[in-house]
Design an enzyme around this catalytic site. Sequence first.
Site, short mmCIF file in Angstrom:
data_model
loop_
_atom_site.label_atom_id
_atom_site.label_comp_id
_atom_site.label_asym_id
_atom_site.label_seq_id
_atom_site.Cartn_x
_atom_site.Cartn_y
_atom_site.Cartn_z
N GLY A 37 0.82 -1.20 0.00
CA GLY A 37 0.00 0.00 0.00
C GLY A 37 0.85 1.25 0.00
O GLY A 37 2.08 1.17 -0.06
N ASN A 38 0.19 2.39 0.04
CA ASN A 38 0.92 3.64 0.20
C ASN A 38 0.09 4.60 1.04
O ASN A 38 -1.08 4.34 1.33
CB ASN A 38 1.32 4.24 -1.15
CG ASN A 38 0.13 4.73 -1.93
OD1 ASN A 38 -0.56 5.64 -1.52
ND2 ASN A 38 -0.12 4.08 -3.07
N ARG A 39 0.72 5.70 1.46
CA ARG A 39 0.14 6.56 2.49
C ARG A 39 -0.85 7.60 1.98
O ARG A 39 -1.21 8.51 2.74
CB ARG A 39 1.27 7.24 3.27
CG ARG A 39 2.15 6.25 3.99
CD ARG A 39 3.32 6.91 4.71
NE ARG A 39 4.27 5.91 5.13
CZ ARG A 39 4.15 5.18 6.24
NH1 ARG A 39 3.13 5.36 7.03
NH2 ARG A 39 5.05 4.27 6.54
N SER A 40 -1.28 7.52 0.75
CA SER A 40 -2.23 8.52 0.25
C SER A 40 -3.56 8.43 1.01
O SER A 40 -4.14 7.36 1.13
CB SER A 40 -2.49 8.30 -1.24
OG SER A 40 -3.58 9.09 -1.64
N ALA A 104 -2.26 7.95 -5.94
CA ALA A 104 -0.92 7.39 -5.76
C ALA A 104 -0.99 5.92 -6.14
O ALA A 104 -1.29 5.06 -5.33
CB ALA A 104 -0.47 7.56 -4.30
#
Lengths: 232, 232
Positions: A37-40, A104
């Site tokens: 995942g990513n922090r968006s 993102a």
Amino acid sequence: EIAEALRPQAERLLMGARVLLTAGPTREPLDPVRYLGNRSSGRMGYALASALVNLGAQVVLVTGPTVSPLPRVSKVIQVETALEMHRAVMNEVGECAIFVATAAVADYRPMEIATHKIKKDAAELTLHLIRNPDILADVAALKAPPFTVGFAAETENLEQHARAKLTAKKLNMIAANQVGGERGGFEHDENALTVFWRDGQCGLPMMSKTQLARELADLIAEHYRGHHATPA
Amino acid sequence: EIAEALRPQAERLLMGARVLLTAGPTREPLDPVRYLGNRSSGRMGYALASALVNLGAQVVLVTGPTVSPLPRVSKVIQVETALEMHRAVMNEVGECAIFVATAAVADYRPMEIATHKIKKDAAELTLHLIRNPDILADVAALKAPPFTVGFAAETENLEQHARAKLTAKKLNMIAANQVGGERGGFEHDENALTVFWRDGQCGLPMMSKTQLARELADLIAEHYRGHHATPA
């Protein structure tokens, strides 16, 4: 969240224009439990969607999984992975005059998704990833592409990376922000952006994401209209 | 969320007992933007923390990042990675009579964390991961371990995997649930569990996480008290 009132008619620069906007992260599953995942948070994209609606645009939002309240737009398509986002964008883009890619999107996904939770006892593990499709580049490479705006989250050499992306992907504009610092960007309520286009740029200093979205929407509308007024 | 009223004194089986409980996912960063995550919402763990408080326990909660409302407990320690969770647990466990590990801890973390966002152009990418410490096993292996309860999320062979974990990690109890199905588990409001101990087991059928937490807390309290009443 209460939607802002629409701007006065004279300021509704995108009246009737259909805008496709992506927001949030994507999640790339490794198995039924784990993911890349990513922090968006989606907040910047959602604020921009609202600001575009307030300029009179009809916004189609394609969003990855977030916990932020969804903006009021014409249509929302919720997706999880980059492949799902790519498919949704390609289905919708033909009817849109403007494409804004704030999501993102994961560059890579696991080569295989395990159906069952992976049992692992080794001290080390190697994960094989393959490249996801590049949604922004695929849209900009269409025969009749929409006015296309990209985003770039950079930890270093902001202008160099953003301008390289603008050119390589044939974008009309790119909004770049510095991430990894103390203030601004992912998981924060405020942000700062530098917006680049072929022969110019504009710095939007640190402010709330709502205010920043309003200024960015104005910039997009202005350049979109200029773009359409100019013979190719 | 309003805390339930405390149970009548006669039912407060854990009066004065200090309980250490982990909950939520961990996130293992790849770079400032990307991470390896999992789908734990923390809700089951938080519900169990509340149920233990209602039995009179003093609960110390160590939690990974979630968006669920935190329960009212004696102390909350918020962490992100498995290494941070391991450190917090090892600092607190000495003063606790019971340890309940509901957190979905990442088994592996990236070998290196990039300080800058990784620039990647290759069609494929290999990610090298190394094993995280096993918090549950490290606690159960202490000289004077607390009464230790583990959780197991399984997609297949539930009893076999859960019993293997109970024995291998020297746990007092393990609560196992089936994940990846239509109902229950991660990201759902209800769940079902099968709880195993050395010479017995108990099935708790599909119900709300709040109700399930209450029944599991009762089981833990009962076995903890039985454990202490029996000469070693």
